[in-house]
Design a protein around this motif. Structure first.
Motif, PDB file in Angstrom:
ATOM      1  N   ASP A   4       0.810  -1.213   0.000  1.00 13.05           N
ATOM      2  CA  ASP A   4       0.000   0.000   0.000  1.00 13.05           C
ATOM      3  C   ASP A   4       0.849   1.272   0.000  1.00 13.05           C
ATOM      4  OD1 ASP A   4       0.715  -0.804   2.623  1.00 13.05           O
ATOM      5  OD2 ASP A   4      -0.752   0.581   3.479  1.00 13.05           O
ATOM      6  N   VAL A   5       2.082   1.213   0.499  1.00 13.67           N
ATOM      7  CA  VAL A   5       2.959   2.394   0.499  1.00 13.67           C
ATOM      8  C   VAL A   5       4.038   2.319  -0.580  1.00 13.67           C
ATOM      9  CG1 VAL A   5       2.561   2.906   2.928  1.00 13.67           C
ATOM     10  CG2 VAL A   5       4.465   1.428   2.273  1.00 13.67           C
ATOM     11  N   LEU A   6       4.151   1.192  -1.251  1.00 15.11           N
ATOM     12  CA  LEU A   6       5.190   1.026  -2.264  1.00 15.11           C
ATOM     13  C   LEU A   6       5.116   2.063  -3.389  1.00 15.11           C
ATOM     14  CD1 LEU A   6       7.621  -0.593  -3.261  1.00 15.11           C
ATOM     15  CD2 LEU A   6       6.026  -2.125  -4.403  1.00 15.11           C
ATOM     16  N   PRO A   7       3.936   2.340  -3.981  1.00 13.27           N
ATOM     17  CA  PRO A   7       3.905   3.342  -5.055  1.00 13.27           C
ATOM     18  C   PRO A   7       4.419   4.710  -4.614  1.00 13.27           C
ATOM     19  CG  PRO A   7       1.866   2.084  -5.043  1.00 13.27           C
ATOM     20  CD  PRO A   7       2.620   1.700  -3.802  1.00 13.27           C
ATOM     21  N   THR A   8       4.082   5.118  -3.406  1.00 13.03           N
ATOM     22  CA  THR A   8       4.559   6.405  -2.896  1.00 13.03           C
ATOM     23  C   THR A   8       6.064   6.385  -2.720  1.00 13.03           C
ATOM     24  OG1 THR A   8       2.455   6.725  -1.746  1.00 13.03           O
ATOM     25  CG2 THR A   8       4.305   8.088  -1.033  1.00 13.03           C
ATOM     26  N   ALA A   9       6.586   5.298  -2.158  1.00 12.52           N
ATOM     27  CA  ALA A   9       8.031   5.189  -1.957  1.00 12.52           C
ATOM     28  C   ALA A   9       8.776   5.192  -3.287  1.00 12.52           C
ATOM     29  CB  ALA A   9       8.351   3.919  -1.167  1.00 12.52           C
ATOM     30  N   LEU A  10       8.238   4.494  -4.291  1.00 15.78           N
ATOM     31  CA  LEU A  10       8.892   4.452  -5.595  1.00 15.78           C
ATOM     32  C   LEU A  10       8.896   5.809  -6.291  1.00 15.78           C
ATOM     33  CD1 LEU A  10       7.581   1.018  -6.930  1.00 15.78           C
ATOM     34  CD2 LEU A  10       9.903   1.560  -6.180  1.00 15.78           C
ATOM     35  N   SER A  11       7.937   6.665  -5.952  1.00 11.79           N
ATOM     36  CA  SER A  11       7.878   7.979  -6.591  1.00 11.79           C
ATOM     37  C   SER A  11       8.799   9.007  -5.929  1.00 11.79           C
ATOM     38  CB  SER A  11       6.437   8.498  -6.591  1.00 11.79           C
ATOM     39  OG  SER A  11       6.025   8.807  -5.266  1.00 11.79           O
ATOM     40  N   GLU A  12       9.354   8.680  -4.777  1.00 16.98           N
ATOM     41  CA  GLU A  12      10.258   9.598  -4.076  1.00 16.98           C
ATOM     42  C   GLU A  12      11.617   9.612  -4.769  1.00 16.98           C
ATOM     43  OE1 GLU A  12       9.778  11.656  -1.512  1.00 16.98           O
ATOM     44  OE2 GLU A  12       7.655  11.088  -1.441  1.00 16.98           O
ATOM     45  N   THR A  13      11.994  10.758  -5.306  1.00 23.13           N
ATOM     46  CA  THR A  13      13.258  10.857  -6.056  1.00 23.13           C
ATOM     47  C   THR A  13      14.479  10.855  -5.149  1.00 23.13           C
ATOM     48  OG1 THR A  13      13.074  13.260  -6.074  1.00 23.13           O
ATOM     49  CG2 THR A  13      12.179  12.068  -7.970  1.00 23.13           C
ATOM     50  N   ASN A  14      14.337  11.245  -3.889  1.00 20.95           N
ATOM     51  CA  ASN A  14      15.467  11.303  -2.961  1.00 20.95           C
ATOM     52  C   ASN A  14      15.625  10.028  -2.134  1.00 20.95           C
ATOM     53  OD1 ASN A  14      16.167  13.914  -3.742  1.00 20.95           O
ATOM     54  ND2 ASN A  14      14.674  14.797  -2.337  1.00 20.95           N
ATOM     55  N   LEU A  62      -0.543  -7.023 -10.300  1.00 23.08           N
ATOM     56  CA  LEU A  62      -0.947  -7.698  -9.068  1.00 23.08           C
ATOM     57  C   LEU A  62       0.139  -7.658  -7.999  1.00 23.08           C
ATOM     58  CD1 LEU A  62      -2.721 -10.795 -10.638  1.00 23.08           C
ATOM     59  CD2 LEU A  62      -3.723  -8.622  -9.931  1.00 23.08           C
ATOM     60  N   LEU A  63       1.397  -7.682  -8.429  1.00 27.36           N
ATOM     61  CA  LEU A  63       2.511  -7.667  -7.483  1.00 27.36           C
ATOM     62  C   LEU A  63       3.259  -6.335  -7.517  1.00 27.36           C
ATOM     63  CD1 LEU A  63       3.860 -11.265  -8.192  1.00 27.36           C
ATOM     64  CD2 LEU A  63       2.321 -10.530  -6.364  1.00 27.36           C
ATOM     65  N   GLN A  64       2.688  -5.347  -8.185  1.00 33.19           N
ATOM     66  CA  GLN A  64       3.255  -4.003  -8.300  1.00 33.19           C
ATOM     67  C   GLN A  64       4.709  -4.026  -8.768  1.00 33.19           C
ATOM     68  OE1 GLN A  64       2.395  -2.159  -4.514  1.00 33.19           O
ATOM     69  NE2 GLN A  64       0.380  -1.562  -5.225  1.00 33.19           N
ATOM     70  N   GLY A  65       4.991  -4.915  -9.717  1.00 35.11           N
ATOM     71  CA  GLY A  65       6.321  -4.985 -10.303  1.00 35.11           C
ATOM     72  C   GLY A  65       7.357  -5.664  -9.431  1.00 35.11           C
ATOM     73  N   GLN A  66       6.936  -6.158  -8.284  1.00 29.52           N
ATOM     74  CA  GLN A  66       7.877  -6.749  -7.338  1.00 29.52           C
ATOM     75  C   GLN A  66       7.809  -8.271  -7.390  1.00 29.52           C
ATOM     76  OE1 GLN A  66      10.017  -4.633  -5.471  1.00 29.52           O
ATOM     77  NE2 GLN A  66       9.115  -3.323  -7.032  1.00 29.52           N
ATOM     78  N   GLY A  67       8.169  -8.829  -8.520  1.00 27.63           N
ATOM     79  CA  GLY A  67       8.144 -10.272  -8.653  1.00 27.63           C
ATOM     80  C   GLY A  67       8.833 -10.731  -9.920  1.00 27.63           C
ATOM     81  N   LEU A  68       9.097 -11.994  -9.967  1.00 25.74           N
ATOM     82  CA  LEU A  68       9.692 -12.639 -11.142  1.00 25.74           C
ATOM     83  C   LEU A  68       8.770 -13.770 -11.544  1.00 25.74           C
ATOM     84  CD1 LEU A  68      13.342 -12.948  -9.818  1.00 25.74           C
ATOM     85  CD2 LEU A  68      12.477 -11.246 -11.401  1.00 25.74           C
ATOM     86  N   TRP A  69       8.634 -13.986 -12.847  1.00 25.97           N
ATOM     87  CA  TRP A  69       7.820 -15.111 -13.272  1.00 25.97           C
ATOM     88  C   TRP A  69       8.723 -16.225 -13.762  1.00 25.97           C
ATOM     89  CZ3 TRP A  69       7.813 -15.953 -18.638  1.00 25.97           C
ATOM     90  CH2 TRP A  69       8.187 -14.876 -19.424  1.00 25.97           C
TER      91      TRP A  69
END
Length: 81
Positions: A4-14, A62-69
């Motif tokens: 739930d907080v991953l998108p916000t963290a990924l958008s932080e440039t610093n 579904l995994l917000q880019g945090q996975g490998l297939w």
């Protein structure tokens, strides 16, 4: 970090964010025992369904880019599917 907080963290440039793999599986299981779904008994149908899955979309959405297939249809617990 929770999803739930991953998108916000990924958008932080610093923010320097590093990730690592967790030993976790996300599976799609077909209900082979349901007599009302006889088409699942056909191996060709099951193979077609598995080949048509957009695995990269599932990882991205579904995994917000945090996975490998995987590149093979196998499962350490269930064996070769």
């Amino acid at each position: 970090m929770t999803q739930d907080v991953l998108p916000t963290a990924l958008s932080e440039t610093n923010l320097n964010l590093y990730s690592s793999r967790l030993p976790r599986l996300t599976l799609i299981l077909l209900n082979l025992g349901d007599k009302q779904l006889p088409f699942f008994q056909d191996k060709n149908v099951r193979n077609a369904l598995l080949l048509d899955l957009n695995r990269q979309w599932m990882v991205d959405k579904l995994l917000q880019g945090q996975g490998l297939w995987p590149t093979a249809r196998s499962c350490p617990v269930l064996g070769l599917l």
